[in-house]
Motif scaffolding. Structure first.
Motif: not given
Length: 97
Positions: A6-7, A10, A14
């Motif tokens: 998930i990180f 993200e 970004a």
């Protein structure tokens, strides 16, 4: 999907957003590449034209600097996201696809 994935997703998003914003700024700043600032040399206002040229040149330099910074940020963020895969392997003991 684990926390690491998930990180990583993200961070990858970004990075893409930062790169896209830097690219858009570069495209928009292309209009500043001209020597003509839209003001002729009226008889009593040569200083106005010179001042406009100076300010447009400063804006152009600033836009290019921000583009480089944005591209650097996107690259750094992507490098961090790429390292998350190594962390995932280390924590889980198996590679994810």
């Amino acid at each position: 999907m684990g926390d690491v994935e998930i990180f990583r997703a993200e961070l990858t998003a970004a990075s893409g957003s930062s790169g896209q914003a830097a690219s858009e700024l570069l495209n928009q700043s292309a209009a500043l590449q001209t020597e003509d600032v839209g003001i002729q040399n009226p008889a009593s206002r040569p200083m106005l034209r010179l001042e406009m040229h100076r300010r447009v040149s400063a804006l152009r330099r600033s836009a290019l600097a921000r583009t480089e910074e944005g591209s650097g940020l996107a690259a750094a963020t992507q490098r961090i996201a790429d390292r998350f895969q190594d962390l995932d392997v280390e924590l889980s003991g198996q590679e994810s696809s």
